[in-house]
Design a protein around this motif. Sequence first.
Motif, PDB file in Angstrom:
ATOM      1  N   TRP A 134       0.847  -1.181   0.000  1.00 34.26           N
ATOM      2  CA  TRP A 134       0.000   0.000   0.000  1.00 34.26           C
ATOM      3  C   TRP A 134       0.887   1.237   0.000  1.00 34.26           C
ATOM      4  CZ3 TRP A 134      -5.221  -1.282   0.224  1.00 34.26           C
ATOM      5  CH2 TRP A 134      -5.485  -2.603   0.557  1.00 34.26           C
ATOM      6  N   TYR A 135       0.413   2.315  -0.619  1.00 35.48           N
ATOM      7  CA  TYR A 135       1.154   3.576  -0.593  1.00 35.48           C
ATOM      8  C   TYR A 135       0.392   4.561   0.277  1.00 35.48           C
ATOM      9  CZ  TYR A 135       3.542   7.800  -1.981  1.00 35.48           C
ATOM     10  OH  TYR A 135       4.267   8.972  -1.953  1.00 35.48           O
ATOM     11  N   ASN A 136       1.064   5.094   1.282  1.00 38.39           N
ATOM     12  CA  ASN A 136       0.463   6.057   2.192  1.00 38.39           C
ATOM     13  C   ASN A 136       0.759   7.466   1.658  1.00 38.39           C
ATOM     14  OD1 ASN A 136       0.108   7.939   4.389  1.00 38.39           O
ATOM     15  ND2 ASN A 136       0.013   6.171   5.752  1.00 38.39           N
ATOM     16  N   GLU A 170       3.599   0.644   2.660  1.00 43.09           N
ATOM     17  CA  GLU A 170       3.219  -0.147   3.819  1.00 43.09           C
ATOM     18  C   GLU A 170       2.796  -1.542   3.353  1.00 43.09           C
ATOM     19  OE1 GLU A 170       0.132   2.154   5.647  1.00 43.09           O
ATOM     20  OE2 GLU A 170       1.486   3.796   6.154  1.00 43.09           O
ATOM     21  N   THR A 171       2.864  -2.486   4.262  1.00 45.22           N
ATOM     22  CA  THR A 171       2.430  -3.854   3.970  1.00 45.22           C
ATOM     23  C   THR A 171       1.123  -4.118   4.708  1.00 45.22           C
ATOM     24  OG1 THR A 171       3.614  -4.805   5.846  1.00 45.22           O
ATOM     25  CG2 THR A 171       4.824  -4.629   3.746  1.00 45.22           C
ATOM     26  N   ASP A 172       0.561  -5.287   4.478  1.00 46.91           N
ATOM     27  CA  ASP A 172      -0.663  -5.652   5.194  1.00 46.91           C
ATOM     28  C   ASP A 172      -0.458  -5.585   6.713  1.00 46.91           C
ATOM     29  OD1 ASP A 172      -2.188  -6.107   2.909  1.00 46.91           O
ATOM     30  OD2 ASP A 172      -1.605  -8.208   2.797  1.00 46.91           O
ATOM     31  N   ARG A 221      -0.131  -1.574   7.648  1.00 47.21           N
ATOM     32  CA  ARG A 221      -0.941  -0.641   6.854  1.00 47.21           C
ATOM     33  C   ARG A 221      -1.784   0.281   7.735  1.00 47.21           C
ATOM     34  NH1 ARG A 221      -6.080  -2.387   3.354  1.00 47.21           N
ATOM     35  NH2 ARG A 221      -7.228  -0.910   4.576  1.00 47.21           N
ATOM     36  N   SER A 222      -1.758   1.556   7.382  1.00 48.00           N
ATOM     37  CA  SER A 222      -2.634   2.523   8.036  1.00 48.00           C
ATOM     38  C   SER A 222      -4.054   2.262   7.587  1.00 48.00           C
ATOM     39  CB  SER A 222      -2.239   3.941   7.640  1.00 48.00           C
ATOM     40  OG  SER A 222      -0.916   4.213   8.006  1.00 48.00           O
ATOM     41  N   ARG A 223      -4.987   2.543   8.437  1.00 50.07           N
ATOM     42  CA  ARG A 223      -6.395   2.406   8.087  1.00 50.07           C
ATOM     43  C   ARG A 223      -6.920   3.783   7.746  1.00 50.07           C
ATOM     44  NH1 ARG A 223      -5.685  -2.468   6.995  1.00 50.07           N
ATOM     45  NH2 ARG A 223      -5.378  -3.874   8.730  1.00 50.07           N
ATOM     46  N   VAL A 233      -4.385   5.717   2.204  1.00 45.95           N
ATOM     47  CA  VAL A 233      -3.600   4.682   1.540  1.00 45.95           C
ATOM     48  C   VAL A 233      -4.197   4.323   0.185  1.00 45.95           C
ATOM     49  CG1 VAL A 233      -2.607   3.675   3.629  1.00 45.95           C
ATOM     50  CG2 VAL A 233      -4.781   2.832   2.787  1.00 45.95           C
ATOM     51  N   PRO A 245      -4.690  -2.170  -2.942  1.00 43.95           N
ATOM     52  CA  PRO A 245      -3.421  -2.879  -2.790  1.00 43.95           C
ATOM     53  C   PRO A 245      -2.665  -3.023  -4.112  1.00 43.95           C
ATOM     54  CG  PRO A 245      -5.202  -4.460  -2.903  1.00 43.95           C
ATOM     55  CD  PRO A 245      -5.830  -3.091  -2.964  1.00 43.95           C
TER      56      PRO A 245
END
Length: 70
Positions: free
Chosen positions: A4-6, A13-15, A18-20, A24, A27
């Motif tokens: 994921w890209y924040n 970020e990975t699973d 990962r920010s919620r 973001v 995937p």
Amino acid sequence: MSFWYNVDTGQVETDENRSRGEQVLGPYASEAEARAALDTAHKKTEDWDAEDREWNDRGAAGSGGGGDSS
């Protein structure tokens, strides 16, 4: 594993970390794809804008005041 890209931090970020929330993008299948997320989003937006312009141009050219006058 998904990546994921924040957009707030500029980090991938990975699973697991990962920010919620809406900050973001993803995937993505690889870290490299996630790093290119903003470029990918920009390209897709340009493509969609071009499609919208073409759609609007076709509609304006074909409008001719038509309609059913029965």
